[in-house]
Design a protein around this motif. Structure first.
Motif, PDB file in Angstrom:
ATOM      1  N   ARG A   1       0.841  -1.213   0.000  1.00 59.38           N
ATOM      2  CA  ARG A   1       0.000   0.000   0.000  1.00 59.38           C
ATOM      3  C   ARG A   1       0.865   1.249   0.000  1.00 59.38           C
ATOM      4  O   ARG A   1       0.602   2.206  -0.716  1.00 59.38           O
ATOM      5  N   SER A   2       1.931   1.225   0.804  1.00 53.47           N
ATOM      6  CA  SER A   2       2.754   2.427   0.882  1.00 53.47           C
ATOM      7  C   SER A   2       3.551   2.625  -0.416  1.00 53.47           C
ATOM      8  O   SER A   2       3.798   3.757  -0.836  1.00 53.47           O
ATOM      9  N   ARG A   3       3.937   1.543  -1.094  1.00 51.71           N
ATOM     10  CA  ARG A   3       4.583   1.683  -2.412  1.00 51.71           C
ATOM     11  C   ARG A   3       3.632   2.322  -3.418  1.00 51.71           C
ATOM     12  O   ARG A   3       4.023   3.170  -4.210  1.00 51.71           O
ATOM     13  N   ALA A   4       2.364   1.898  -3.375  1.00 48.84           N
ATOM     14  CA  ALA A   4       1.378   2.420  -4.333  1.00 48.84           C
ATOM     15  C   ALA A   4       1.190   3.923  -4.147  1.00 48.84           C
ATOM     16  O   ALA A   4       0.956   4.653  -5.115  1.00 48.84           O
ATOM     17  N   GLN A   5       1.325   4.369  -2.895  1.00 47.25           N
ATOM     18  CA  GLN A   5       1.106   5.794  -2.609  1.00 47.25           C
ATOM     19  C   GLN A   5       2.410   6.582  -2.567  1.00 47.25           C
ATOM     20  O   GLN A   5       2.417   7.739  -2.163  1.00 47.25           O
ATOM     21  N   HIS A   6       3.508   5.958  -2.928  1.00 47.82           N
ATOM     22  CA  HIS A   6       4.805   6.618  -2.751  1.00 47.82           C
ATOM     23  C   HIS A   6       4.899   7.885  -3.608  1.00 47.82           C
ATOM     24  O   HIS A   6       4.555   7.858  -4.796  1.00 47.82           O
ATOM     25  N   PRO A   7       5.366   8.992  -3.008  1.00 45.52           N
ATOM     26  CA  PRO A   7       5.465  10.240  -3.774  1.00 45.52           C
ATOM     27  C   PRO A   7       6.395  10.165  -4.981  1.00 45.52           C
ATOM     28  O   PRO A   7       6.317  11.018  -5.876  1.00 45.52           O
ATOM     29  N   ALA A   8       7.261   9.156  -5.036  1.00 45.67           N
ATOM     30  CA  ALA A   8       8.199   9.064  -6.170  1.00 45.67           C
ATOM     31  C   ALA A   8       7.474   8.870  -7.506  1.00 45.67           C
ATOM     32  O   ALA A   8       8.014   9.227  -8.558  1.00 45.67           O
ATOM     33  N   TRP A   9       6.260   8.319  -7.486  1.00 42.72           N
ATOM     34  CA  TRP A   9       5.524   8.147  -8.747  1.00 42.72           C
ATOM     35  C   TRP A   9       5.230   9.480  -9.405  1.00 42.72           C
ATOM     36  O   TRP A   9       5.136   9.565 -10.634  1.00 42.72           O
ATOM     37  N   GLU A  10       5.044  10.517  -8.561  1.00 47.42           N
ATOM     38  CA  GLU A  10       4.660  11.841  -9.081  1.00 47.42           C
ATOM     39  C   GLU A  10       5.857  12.791  -9.171  1.00 47.42           C
ATOM     40  O   GLU A  10       5.747  13.849  -9.769  1.00 47.42           O
ATOM     41  N   ALA A  11       6.975  12.433  -8.529  1.00 50.49           N
ATOM     42  CA  ALA A  11       8.069  13.393  -8.359  1.00 50.49           C
ATOM     43  C   ALA A  11       8.830  13.628  -9.660  1.00 50.49           C
ATOM     44  O   ALA A  11       8.923  12.751 -10.517  1.00 50.49           O
ATOM     45  N   GLU A  12       9.360  14.829  -9.783  1.00 57.35           N
ATOM     46  CA  GLU A  12      10.232  15.179 -10.915  1.00 57.35           C
ATOM     47  C   GLU A  12      11.597  15.569 -10.345  1.00 57.35           C
ATOM     48  O   GLU A  12      11.664  16.191  -9.294  1.00 57.35           O
ATOM     49  N   PRO A  13      12.682  15.238 -11.055  1.00 60.72           N
ATOM     50  CA  PRO A  13      13.999  15.664 -10.587  1.00 60.72           C
ATOM     51  C   PRO A  13      14.065  17.183 -10.479  1.00 60.72           C
ATOM     52  O   PRO A  13      13.431  17.894 -11.268  1.00 60.72           O
ATOM     53  N   GLY A  14      14.834  17.678  -9.502  1.00 61.64           N
ATOM     54  CA  GLY A  14      14.948  19.123  -9.285  1.00 61.64           C
ATOM     55  C   GLY A  14      16.355  19.630  -9.502  1.00 61.64           C
ATOM     56  O   GLY A  14      17.223  18.893 -10.005  1.00 61.64           O
ATOM     57  N   PRO A  15      16.616  20.879  -9.117  1.00 60.36           N
ATOM     58  CA  PRO A  15      17.937  21.493  -9.325  1.00 60.36           C
ATOM     59  C   PRO A  15      19.080  20.699  -8.694  1.00 60.36           C
ATOM     60  O   PRO A  15      20.179  20.646  -9.266  1.00 60.36           O
ATOM     61  N   ALA A  16      18.838  20.073  -7.531  1.00 59.85           N
ATOM     62  CA  ALA A  16      19.910  19.307  -6.875  1.00 59.85           C
ATOM     63  C   ALA A  16      20.311  18.110  -7.738  1.00 59.85           C
ATOM     64  O   ALA A  16      21.495  17.838  -7.927  1.00 59.85           O
ATOM     65  N   HIS A  17      19.309  17.407  -8.292  1.00 61.10           N
ATOM     66  CA  HIS A  17      19.631  16.259  -9.160  1.00 61.10           C
ATOM     67  C   HIS A  17      20.336  16.722 -10.428  1.00 61.10           C
ATOM     68  O   HIS A  17      21.311  16.117 -10.872  1.00 61.10           O
ATOM     69  N   ARG A  18      19.835  17.811 -11.006  1.00 57.21           N
ATOM     70  CA  ARG A  18      20.404  18.280 -12.276  1.00 57.21           C
ATOM     71  C   ARG A  18      21.848  18.750 -12.116  1.00 57.21           C
ATOM     72  O   ARG A  18      22.653  18.641 -13.046  1.00 57.21           O
ATOM     73  N   ALA A  19      22.181  19.259 -10.904  1.00 61.21           N
ATOM     74  CA  ALA A  19      23.556  19.737 -10.678  1.00 61.21           C
ATOM     75  C   ALA A  19      24.558  18.590 -10.887  1.00 61.21           C
ATOM     76  O   ALA A  19      25.653  18.806 -11.425  1.00 61.21           O
TER      77      ALA A  19
END
Ligand code: NAD
Length: 258
Positions: free
Chosen positions: A69-87
């Motif tokens: 259940r917690s995997r299904a609701q995990h925010p990573a499904w909706e998340a987009e990489p941000g400035p920290a990842h792009r750096a």
């Protein structure tokens, strides 16, 4: 402080092989809470830690149902990489990223365009599944489809064994191949930079120790103190979405050695 920033920028500019270790703090700006920060999943509800323990997962079907259940609701499904990842993608494009070790399971580094060959996922990925009996692998999407279709604790379709996300829980060993590659990258760098990790989860945190002992300079970027701050040449406390683009875009010092 200003002296720390100056020192950190000098080290980044001079280094030709940089190994990085990232943790949950790199993805909080993308909407995925960390575990131990002020707003962390475990800070708010210490019982949640039980979902990450292999013994309770194996023993208790209710823990497994809660985990799916917690995997299904995990925010990573909706998340987009941000400035920290792009750096870090930009750092890699400059040809100086030796490897990026991450404790994160959200694949946001790869989705920010970082070459998957450079990413060592120490704790696996939540987008895969693995059978704890026969090691058959699959996708999280397929497992969650079975959950949605009425099987709250899906088992391995090949052998009937207990299925789990392809992540490393407490009590499980890290992939020895990944650990060895991580150790090589830690010992084979001039600069070891940690970002968004409390450096309290072993063996992941031990890579910083290994790098320091092999002679690398250490930079710690984290909002809160870590056990390695004393050993670091520079400690940067700000928000990673601001700190990392600023730190990693410093111009490189021309290489004068043969
Ligand atoms: P942690 O929660 O122990 O530490 C995160 C650190 O990041 C904290 O010290 C916090 O102060 C700092 N931080 C948070 N947001 C920040 C920001 N915007 N700027 C600067 N610092 C910030 O996380 P950890 O060390 O990675 O260990 C946690 C374990 O949990 C790991 O095993 C990891 O696999 C797992 N985890 C992964 C994710 C993910 O994939 N995104 C999320 C939560 C937990």
């Amino acid at each position: 402080d200003a002296a720390g920033w100056r020192r950190a920028c000098e080290l980044v500019a001079a280094a030709r092989r940089i190994t990085v270790l990232t943790g949950a703090g790199i993805s909080t700006g993308a909407g995925i809470p960390d575990f131990r920060g002020p707003n962390g999943v475990w800070t708010r509800d210490p019982r949640a830690q039980r979902l990450s323990d292999i013994d309770s997962y194996l023993a208790d079907p209710e823990v497994r149902r809660a985990a799916w259940r917690s995997r299904a609701q995990h925010p990573a499904w909706e998340a987009e990489p941000g400035p920290a990842h792009r750096a870090f993608t930009e750092l890699a494009n400059s040809g100086r990223l030796r490897a990026l070790l991450t404790q994160n399971i959200d694949e946001l580094h790869q989705r920010a365009g970082l070459d998957p060959e450079l990413v060592l996922e120490l704790h696996g990925s939540m987008f895969g599944t693995v059978c704890l009996e026969c090691a058959e692998t699959g996708t999280m999407r397929a497992a969650l489809r079975r959950v949605a279709e009425g099987d709250p604790d899906p088992s391995c379709e090949r052998c009937g064994g207990i299925l789990k996300s392809a992540t490393v829980s407490f009590g499980q060993a890290l992939d020895p191949e990944v650990v060895r590659s991580g150790q090589r990258a830690a010992m084979d760098c001039e600069l070891f930079l940690t970002a968004g990790t409390s450096l309290t989860v072993h063996p992941a945190a031990g890579f910083a120790e290994l790098a320091a002992r092999a002679g690398a300079d250490l930079i710690v970027c984290n909002a809160e103190p870590t056990p390695y701050d004393d050993q670091a040449a520079a400690v940067l406390r700000g928000n990673l979405d601001e700190v990392l683009p600023r730190l990693l875009s410093v111009p490189t010092v021309p290489n004068s050695s043969p």
